[in-house]
Design an enzyme around this catalytic site. Sequence first.
Site, PDB file in Angstrom:
ATOM      1  N   ALA A  69       0.813  -1.359   0.112  1.00 25.73           N
ATOM      2  CA  ALA A  69       0.001   0.075   0.113  1.00 25.73           C
ATOM      3  C   ALA A  69       0.811   1.262   0.066  1.00 25.73           C
ATOM      4  CB  ALA A  69      -0.752   0.129   1.166  1.00 25.73           C
ATOM      5  N   GLY A 113       0.583  -5.237   0.913  1.00 25.04           N
ATOM      6  CA  GLY A 113      -0.299  -5.168  -0.013  1.00 25.04           C
ATOM      7  C   GLY A 113      -0.041  -5.728  -1.490  1.00 25.04           C
ATOM      8  N   GLU A 116      -0.492  -9.218  -0.649  1.00 27.53           N
ATOM      9  CA  GLU A 116      -1.979  -9.630  -0.658  1.00 27.53           C
ATOM     10  C   GLU A 116      -2.498  -9.565  -1.931  1.00 27.53           C
ATOM     11  OE1 GLU A 116      -2.174  -6.550   2.659  1.00 27.53           O
ATOM     12  OE2 GLU A 116      -3.187  -8.024   3.863  1.00 27.53           O
ATOM     13  N   GLU A 136       4.017  -5.426   7.688  1.00 27.05           N
ATOM     14  CA  GLU A 136       3.277  -4.458   8.285  1.00 27.05           C
ATOM     15  C   GLU A 136       3.607  -4.080   9.730  1.00 27.05           C
ATOM     16  OE1 GLU A 136       1.994  -6.770   6.044  1.00 27.05           O
ATOM     17  OE2 GLU A 136       0.771  -5.700   4.708  1.00 27.05           O
TER      18      GLU A 136
HETATM   19  N1  CAA Z   1       4.655   3.322  -0.380  1.00 30.43           N
HETATM   20  C1  CAA Z   1       4.998   4.495  -0.911  1.00 30.43           C
HETATM   21  N2  CAA Z   1       6.195   4.715  -1.661  1.00 30.43           N
HETATM   22  C2  CAA Z   1       6.839   3.419  -1.660  1.00 30.43           C
HETATM   23  C3  CAA Z   1       6.508   2.164  -1.155  1.00 30.43           C
HETATM   24  C4  CAA Z   1       5.534   2.155  -0.459  1.00 30.43           C
HETATM   25  N3  CAA Z   1       4.949   1.005  -0.181  1.00 30.43           N
HETATM   26  N4  CAA Z   1       7.645   1.377  -1.367  1.00 30.43           N
HETATM   27  C5  CAA Z   1       8.529   2.110  -1.981  1.00 30.43           C
HETATM   28  N5  CAA Z   1       8.182   3.183  -2.217  1.00 30.43           N
HETATM   29  C6  CAA Z   1       9.095   4.325  -2.826  1.00 30.43           C
HETATM   30  C7  CAA Z   1       9.966   4.938  -1.880  1.00 30.43           C
HETATM   31  O1  CAA Z   1       9.582   5.870  -0.948  1.00 30.43           O
HETATM   32  C8  CAA Z   1      10.884   5.512  -3.120  1.00 30.43           C
HETATM   33  O2  CAA Z   1      10.352   6.835  -3.313  1.00 30.43           O
HETATM   34  P1  CAA Z   1      11.524   7.882  -3.421  1.00 30.43           P
HETATM   35  O3  CAA Z   1      12.630   7.527  -4.516  1.00 30.43           O
HETATM   36  O4  CAA Z   1      10.671   9.056  -3.702  1.00 30.43           O
HETATM   37  O5  CAA Z   1      12.164   8.025  -2.250  1.00 30.43           O
HETATM   38  C9  CAA Z   1      10.755   4.492  -4.269  1.00 30.43           C
HETATM   39  O6  CAA Z   1       9.474   3.804  -4.023  1.00 30.43           O
HETATM   40  C10 CAA Z   1      11.779   3.516  -4.293  1.00 30.43           C
HETATM   41  O7  CAA Z   1      11.884   2.742  -3.034  1.00 30.43           O
HETATM   42  P2  CAA Z   1      13.438   2.580  -2.404  1.00 30.43           P
HETATM   43  O8  CAA Z   1      14.378   3.697  -2.535  1.00 30.43           O
HETATM   44  O9  CAA Z   1      12.903   2.266  -0.683  1.00 30.43           O
HETATM   45  O10 CAA Z   1      14.217   1.510  -2.985  1.00 30.43           O
HETATM   46  P3  CAA Z   1      14.959   0.305  -2.206  1.00 30.43           P
HETATM   47  O11 CAA Z   1      15.327  -0.659  -3.572  1.00 30.43           O
HETATM   48  O12 CAA Z   1      15.824   0.834  -1.418  1.00 30.43           O
HETATM   49  O13 CAA Z   1      14.006  -0.499  -1.307  1.00 30.43           O
HETATM   50  C11 CAA Z   1      11.911  -1.848  -0.887  1.00 30.43           C
HETATM   51  C12 CAA Z   1      12.869  -1.487  -1.797  1.00 30.43           C
HETATM   52  C13 CAA Z   1      12.655  -2.861   0.273  1.00 30.43           C
HETATM   53  C14 CAA Z   1      10.780  -2.457  -1.207  1.00 30.43           C
HETATM   54  C15 CAA Z   1      11.631  -0.541   0.042  1.00 30.43           C
HETATM   55  O14 CAA Z   1      10.855   0.512  -0.893  1.00 30.43           O
HETATM   56  C16 CAA Z   1      10.535  -0.868   1.066  1.00 30.43           C
HETATM   57  O15 CAA Z   1      10.777  -1.199   2.150  1.00 30.43           O
HETATM   58  N6  CAA Z   1       9.252  -0.452   0.710  1.00 30.43           N
HETATM   59  C17 CAA Z   1       8.013  -0.423   1.580  1.00 30.43           C
HETATM   60  C18 CAA Z   1       7.584  -1.999   1.903  1.00 30.43           C
HETATM   61  C19 CAA Z   1       6.390  -2.020   2.802  1.00 30.43           C
HETATM   62  O16 CAA Z   1       6.700  -1.665   3.895  1.00 30.43           O
HETATM   63  N7  CAA Z   1       5.170  -2.493   2.230  1.00 30.43           N
HETATM   64  C20 CAA Z   1       4.217  -2.718   3.067  1.00 30.43           C
HETATM   65  C21 CAA Z   1       3.323  -1.448   2.935  1.00 30.43           C
HETATM   66  S1  CAA Z   1       1.854  -1.440   4.240  1.00 30.43           S
HETATM   67  C22 CAA Z   1       0.642  -2.363   3.342  1.00 30.43           C
HETATM   68  O17 CAA Z   1       0.835  -2.614   2.412  1.00 30.43           O
HETATM   69  C23 CAA Z   1      -0.762  -2.222   4.288  1.00 30.43           C
HETATM   70  C24 CAA Z   1      -1.773  -3.358   3.848  1.00 30.43           C
HETATM   71  O18 CAA Z   1      -1.557  -4.410   4.273  1.00 30.43           O
HETATM   72  C25 CAA Z   1      -2.642  -2.791   3.129  1.00 30.43           C
END
Ligand code: CAA
Length: 263
Positions: A69, A113, A116, A136
């Site tokens: 998400a 998400g 999911e 999460e």
């Molecule tokens: N939401 C918003 N933006 C996101 C994102 C997310 N879930 N995942 C990645 N991005 C964005 C980053 O913020 C970054 O944007 P900027 O360039 O503007 O800073 C861009 O995508 C590239 O990401 P990274 O620089 O972080 O790339 P990386 O290769 O270093 O890392 C990653 C990749 C490990 C996937 C890391 O981006 C990450 O941990 N992302 C979040 C994963 C996460 O926690 N997902 C769960 C979300 S909660 C959810 O989904 C709730 C539900 O159950 C419905």
Amino acid sequence: TDLPSYELLKTSFPKNGVGLITLNRPKALNALSSPLFLELNDALKRLDADKSIGAIVLTGSERAFAAGADIKEMKDITFSEAYGGDFIEMWSNMAFQIKKPVISAVNGYALGGGCELAMMADIMYCSKGATFGQPEIKLGVIPGAGGSQRLTKAIGKSKAMELILTGDNFSGTQAEQWGLAAKVFETPEECVNGALTLAEKIASYSRIAVKAGKEVVNKSQELGVREGVEFERRVFHGLFGSKDQKIGMTAFAEKKKPEWSHE
Ligand code: CAA
């Protein structure tokens, strides 16, 4: 088939009877924002209604199926907004409203998400290097789009509990070993091609029989065995009212290839 052009996804028709949806928000690793979901639901609904389509493939990029998400979008929402607006309820459309088979082809990150969404598909294919997880817990929340239910049903309570309470990632190879994915491929390209070939095969059968097949398998997730078997038998009986049952069985008896009417 005519689909509108979308901002955050691409659509194409690479094989007979197959609609391909590719999530396309590369800068955010396909983070699932509300605008993206509105487009995805629109595309799914149109493909589901399209008589020329028999199966749908959903994929992302080599780097990310979807990184979850959109954390930036949701970080400031209040309980009142989440509950009052039924936040992410519309994510369930794919699982509960789309009647044609959806196959997810998962490469790269499928986190939160994203994992999911991949699990909402009827069949999941992935590549070895895919990275799954429900992280999460690290954000101070829990899965909100079916992760705790679907992951647990797919791989069992102990493993699902471990993954959801640690937020640890798991690989495409593991997803296949545990039965979460139906097949694992060496490369992302092979994964998408494999999903398209599967979709084409499904689309070559009677649409009405495929629809019934999806319906009865899904019922097994909700009903006890006896009720499920009885439900299945009723739907099976119902198919004797279809044209395709006559076409399929007559073709077999005459040693011919069936030409489905899809009715
Ligand atoms: N939401 C918003 N933006 C996101 C994102 C997310 N879930 N995942 C990645 N991005 C964005 C980053 O913020 C970054 O944007 P900027 O360039 O503007 O800073 C861009 O995508 C590239 O990401 P990274 O620089 O972080 O790339 P990386 O290769 O270093 O890392 C990653 C990749 C490990 C996937 C890391 O981006 C990450 O941990 N992302 C979040 C994963 C996460 O926690 N997902 C769960 C979300 S909660 C959810 O989904 C709730 C539900 O159950 C419905």
